[in-house]
Write a protein that holds these residues in place. Structure first.
Motif, PDB file in Angstrom:
ATOM      1  N   SER A  69      85.336   9.362  75.886  1.00  0.00           N
ATOM      2  CA  SER A  69      85.367   9.866  74.493  1.00  0.00           C
ATOM      3  C   SER A  69      84.725  11.250  74.418  1.00  0.00           C
ATOM      4  O   SER A  69      84.958  11.988  73.465  1.00  0.00           O
ATOM      5  CB  SER A  69      84.665   8.888  73.550  1.00  0.00           C
ATOM      6  OG  SER A  69      83.263   8.983  73.694  1.00  0.00           O
ATOM      7  N   ARG A  70      83.906  11.588  75.448  1.00  0.00           N
ATOM      8  CA  ARG A  70      83.299  12.925  75.504  1.00  0.00           C
ATOM      9  C   ARG A  70      84.054  13.825  76.483  1.00  0.00           C
ATOM     10  O   ARG A  70      83.555  14.831  76.938  1.00  0.00           O
ATOM     11  CB  ARG A  70      81.817  12.840  75.919  1.00  0.00           C
ATOM     12  CG  ARG A  70      80.966  11.853  75.144  1.00  0.00           C
ATOM     13  CD  ARG A  70      80.990  12.026  73.634  1.00  0.00           C
ATOM     14  NE  ARG A  70      80.572  13.331  73.191  1.00  0.00           N
ATOM     15  CZ  ARG A  70      79.307  13.660  72.857  1.00  0.00           C
ATOM     16  NH1 ARG A  70      78.380  12.736  72.898  1.00  0.00           N
ATOM     17  NH2 ARG A  70      79.001  14.861  72.446  1.00  0.00           N
ATOM     18  N   ASN A  71      85.260  13.351  76.845  1.00  0.00           N
ATOM     19  CA  ASN A  71      86.140  14.128  77.734  1.00  0.00           C
ATOM     20  C   ASN A  71      85.588  14.262  79.160  1.00  0.00           C
ATOM     21  O   ASN A  71      85.699  15.315  79.796  1.00  0.00           O
ATOM     22  CB  ASN A  71      86.406  15.515  77.142  1.00  0.00           C
ATOM     23  CG  ASN A  71      87.690  16.120  77.673  1.00  0.00           C
ATOM     24  OD1 ASN A  71      88.600  15.377  78.054  1.00  0.00           O
ATOM     25  ND2 ASN A  71      87.759  17.433  77.722  1.00  0.00           N
TER      26      ASN A  71
ATOM     27  N   MET B  78      77.102  18.692  72.063  1.00  0.00           N
ATOM     28  CA  MET B  78      77.516  18.845  73.470  1.00  0.00           C
ATOM     29  C   MET B  78      76.640  17.954  74.356  1.00  0.00           C
ATOM     30  O   MET B  78      75.434  17.946  74.216  1.00  0.00           O
ATOM     31  CB  MET B  78      77.360  20.323  73.858  1.00  0.00           C
ATOM     32  CG  MET B  78      77.498  20.588  75.333  1.00  0.00           C
ATOM     33  SD  MET B  78      79.078  21.344  75.701  1.00  0.00           S
ATOM     34  CE  MET B  78      78.996  21.507  77.448  1.00  0.00           C
ATOM     35  N   ILE B  79      77.296  17.228  75.237  1.00  0.00           N
ATOM     36  CA  ILE B  79      76.564  16.327  76.138  1.00  0.00           C
ATOM     37  C   ILE B  79      76.169  17.107  77.398  1.00  0.00           C
ATOM     38  O   ILE B  79      76.972  17.860  77.941  1.00  0.00           O
ATOM     39  CB  ILE B  79      77.415  15.075  76.447  1.00  0.00           C
ATOM     40  CG1 ILE B  79      76.610  14.039  77.223  1.00  0.00           C
ATOM     41  CG2 ILE B  79      78.694  15.415  77.167  1.00  0.00           C
ATOM     42  CD1 ILE B  79      77.249  12.656  77.230  1.00  0.00           C
ATOM     43  N   SER B  80      74.919  16.935  77.832  1.00  0.00           N
ATOM     44  CA  SER B  80      74.422  17.729  78.971  1.00  0.00           C
ATOM     45  C   SER B  80      74.903  17.151  80.308  1.00  0.00           C
ATOM     46  O   SER B  80      75.305  15.982  80.386  1.00  0.00           O
ATOM     47  CB  SER B  80      72.888  17.745  78.969  1.00  0.00           C
ATOM     48  OG  SER B  80      72.407  16.471  79.360  1.00  0.00           O
ATOM     49  N   LYS B  81      74.781  17.968  81.346  1.00  0.00           N
ATOM     50  CA  LYS B  81      75.150  17.520  82.696  1.00  0.00           C
ATOM     51  C   LYS B  81      74.237  16.363  83.115  1.00  0.00           C
ATOM     52  O   LYS B  81      74.697  15.387  83.706  1.00  0.00           O
ATOM     53  CB  LYS B  81      75.014  18.710  83.665  1.00  0.00           C
ATOM     54  CG  LYS B  81      75.032  18.364  85.132  1.00  0.00           C
ATOM     55  CD  LYS B  81      76.346  18.751  85.770  1.00  0.00           C
ATOM     56  CE  LYS B  81      76.419  18.561  87.276  1.00  0.00           C
ATOM     57  NZ  LYS B  81      75.978  17.292  87.806  1.00  0.00           N
ATOM     58  N   LYS B  82      72.946  16.472  82.777  1.00  0.00           N
ATOM     59  CA  LYS B  82      72.017  15.395  83.153  1.00  0.00           C
ATOM     60  C   LYS B  82      72.403  14.086  82.447  1.00  0.00           C
ATOM     61  O   LYS B  82      72.418  13.027  83.071  1.00  0.00           O
ATOM     62  CB  LYS B  82      70.575  15.773  82.787  1.00  0.00           C
ATOM     63  CG  LYS B  82      69.622  14.605  82.994  1.00  0.00           C
ATOM     64  CD  LYS B  82      68.175  14.966  82.883  1.00  0.00           C
ATOM     65  CE  LYS B  82      67.270  13.733  82.878  1.00  0.00           C
ATOM     66  NZ  LYS B  82      67.550  12.735  83.891  1.00  0.00           N
TER      67      LYS B  82
ATOM     68  N   GLY C 252      68.016  15.834  72.100  1.00  0.00           N
ATOM     69  CA  GLY C 252      68.609  15.935  70.758  1.00  0.00           C
ATOM     70  C   GLY C 252      70.066  15.518  70.755  1.00  0.00           C
ATOM     71  O   GLY C 252      70.852  15.956  69.916  1.00  0.00           O
ATOM     72  N   ASP C 253      70.431  14.634  71.691  1.00  0.00           N
ATOM     73  CA  ASP C 253      71.825  14.147  71.774  1.00  0.00           C
ATOM     74  C   ASP C 253      71.914  12.841  70.968  1.00  0.00           C
ATOM     75  O   ASP C 253      71.848  11.739  71.512  1.00  0.00           O
ATOM     76  CB  ASP C 253      72.175  13.920  73.257  1.00  0.00           C
ATOM     77  CG  ASP C 253      73.612  13.456  73.451  1.00  0.00           C
ATOM     78  OD1 ASP C 253      74.265  13.105  72.445  1.00  0.00           O
ATOM     79  OD2 ASP C 253      74.069  13.424  74.608  1.00  0.00           O
ATOM     80  N   TYR C 254      72.058  12.997  69.658  1.00  0.00           N
ATOM     81  CA  TYR C 254      71.997  11.828  68.780  1.00  0.00           C
ATOM     82  C   TYR C 254      73.228  10.935  68.884  1.00  0.00           C
ATOM     83  O   TYR C 254      73.148   9.731  68.639  1.00  0.00           O
ATOM     84  CB  TYR C 254      71.733  12.270  67.336  1.00  0.00           C
ATOM     85  CG  TYR C 254      70.415  13.003  67.247  1.00  0.00           C
ATOM     86  CD1 TYR C 254      69.216  12.345  67.507  1.00  0.00           C
ATOM     87  CD2 TYR C 254      70.385  14.376  66.990  1.00  0.00           C
ATOM     88  CE1 TYR C 254      68.004  13.027  67.497  1.00  0.00           C
ATOM     89  CE2 TYR C 254      69.170  15.062  66.979  1.00  0.00           C
ATOM     90  CZ  TYR C 254      67.994  14.373  67.232  1.00  0.00           C
ATOM     91  OH  TYR C 254      66.794  15.046  67.234  1.00  0.00           O
ATOM     92  N   ALA C 255      74.354  11.516  69.273  1.00  0.00           N
ATOM     93  CA  ALA C 255      75.572  10.704  69.452  1.00  0.00           C
ATOM     94  C   ALA C 255      75.348   9.697  70.585  1.00  0.00           C
ATOM     95  O   ALA C 255      75.639   8.497  70.454  1.00  0.00           O
ATOM     96  CB  ALA C 255      76.767  11.603  69.765  1.00  0.00           C
ATOM     97  N   THR C 256      74.797  10.199  71.706  1.00  0.00           N
ATOM     98  CA  THR C 256      74.539   9.300  72.836  1.00  0.00           C
ATOM     99  C   THR C 256      73.424   8.314  72.486  1.00  0.00           C
ATOM    100  O   THR C 256      73.505   7.124  72.822  1.00  0.00           O
ATOM    101  CB  THR C 256      74.186  10.107  74.103  1.00  0.00           C
ATOM    102  OG1 THR C 256      75.293  10.959  74.403  1.00  0.00           O
ATOM    103  CG2 THR C 256      73.910   9.203  75.285  1.00  0.00           C
TER     104      THR C 256
END
Ligand code: FEO
Length: 163
Positions: A63-65, A1-5, A112-116
């Motif tokens: 791609s992350r909606n 999940m991608i954070s708001k920040k 820990g957002d490894y995709a980004t």
């Protein structure tokens, strides 16, 4: 999940890339006014590249909606005294963009957002290239000093830029 920040920071980068695209288009126009057709061409290509960077960030958000939100592009300079001062600003600007990309990487890693983090690696490599090509032009212009014949020959060589 991608954070708001992370979303907000990537969105800010979309707008930073658009601002850079506008800056380089303004520089291209001003280089043309100075009679430096090669530099004008090089900067137009740079403008196109910055637009591609903006599209990449927009596509990633999608791609992350997430929809990218654009802001007004303001306070872009339109005149420079000399090609050297123009390209010094290109280099300075690219160094700032590198800092922004590093900050994005730091946030992605910390969260820990490894995709980004993985997505950003393209830009990490790209910034090394961007700084190197701007530095090469600044150094060459410094070497020429006020040698108009050398400046003309170098300017003509910049017409060869394709990407
Ligand atoms: Fe998109 Fe020149 O950095």
């Amino acid at each position: 999940m991608i954070s708001k920040k992370m979303i907000d920071d990537i969105n800010a980068q979309v707008n930073a890339e658009m601002w850079a695209a506008h800056l380089y288009l303004a520089m291209s126009n001003d280089a043309w006014r100075m009679g430096c057709r090669g530099m004008s061409h090089w900067l137009r290509k740079q403008h196109e590249e910055e637009m591609l960077h903006a599209y990449k960030f927009i596509d990633y958000l999608e791609s992350r909606n997430v929809e990218a939100l654009l802001v007004d592009i303001t306070d872009v300079p339109t005149r420079w005294k000399h090609p050297k001062s123009m390209f010094e600003q290109v280099l300075e600007h690219e160094r700032k963009i590198t800092q922004r990309i590093d900050a994005l990487c730091h946030t992605a890693m910390t969260e820990g957002d490894y995709a980004t983090f993985n997505f950003l690696q393209y830009f990490v490599a790209e910034q090394v290239e961007e700084e190197a090509s701007a530095m090469e032009i600044v150094d060459t212009l410094k070497c020429m000093d006020d040698d108009i014949a050398a400046l003309y020959a170098y300017d003509t060589s910049l017409l060869a830029r394709e990407k």
